[in-house]
Design an enzyme around this catalytic site. Sequence first.
Site, PDB file in Angstrom:
ATOM      1  CG  HIS A 140       0.289   5.100   8.751  1.00 44.93           C
ATOM      2  ND1 HIS A 140       1.336   4.284   8.239  1.00 44.93           N
ATOM      3  CD2 HIS A 140       0.671   5.093  10.182  1.00 44.93           C
ATOM      4  CE1 HIS A 140       1.906   3.814   9.253  1.00 44.93           C
ATOM      5  NE2 HIS A 140       1.713   4.466  10.302  1.00 44.93           N
ATOM      6  CB  CYS A 141      -1.716   0.944   5.005  1.00 45.37           C
ATOM      7  SG  CYS A 141      -2.192   1.629   3.471  1.00 45.37           S
ATOM      8  CB  ALA A 142       2.794   0.471   2.700  1.00 39.47           C
ATOM      9  CB  THR A 148      -5.227   4.145   4.302  1.00 43.36           C
ATOM     10  OG1 THR A 148      -4.021   3.705   5.278  1.00 43.36           O
ATOM     11  CG2 THR A 148      -5.352   5.408   4.817  1.00 43.36           C
TER      12      THR A 148
END
Length: 248
Positions: A140-142, A148
């Site tokens: 995951h990222c933000a 992602t």
Amino acid sequence: MPERRLRFDLAWNVRDLGGYTGAEGRTVKWGRLIRADSLSRLQEPDLDRLRALGIRTVVDLRTSAEIDAEGRVALDDGSVAYHQVSLLTALWDPATYVPEDGPEAFLVARYLEMLADPEAPMGAVLSHVVSPAAHPLVFHCAGGKDRTGIVAALALGLLGVGLDDIAADYALTAEAVGPYERWFRATYPERWESHLSMPPPYTTVTASAMATLLPQFLARYGSFEAYALSRGLSAERVAAFRAALLEP
């Protein structure tokens, strides 16, 4: 059939990458690779939902500054391996967006830069993602869209999933934008105006961006496997990834 979108109260872009048709017509197994937006917001019962997926590994693609500001996933009982592998040395500068070029051109350029960046540890990310012993794995990222989205495209491409399906998976992020923005506005009303002032590529999904990117990526690198090999993976590891993730 398992659900692609996984329901959480405080994460809106969590999806299972199973079910797509991969190499030799074999189906990608469900429940092995999960893509997500930030998991730092999760509290109970969301954490129980994450545990129920049997997650062994979390790969956090955010920068150290993002993690310092927002925290990390609150699974700290030692049962889950956590790896922070930032794909950006610095977040994109909104001032570099040229409205006349449009959001798609901006995104494709940034994605190609990320893929080519010698400082971006893409090999380390892929090393985790392709390791069967690390599965079930969530990365995951933000927002679960850009960093992602690129890792998801590479993983699916290595499994032989078609370009149209890869682009369609990327486009599903559009369904998460509305719920996230409603939560953001209710939770941080004082930051809402600054959120609205972000350029379109930051806050919306341009579905055609991935469809435009992939042919350029393949023209540059030849194949998904050739790209993985250029980032330090071996052909044997890619083959083991396919053997583990594709149904017989």
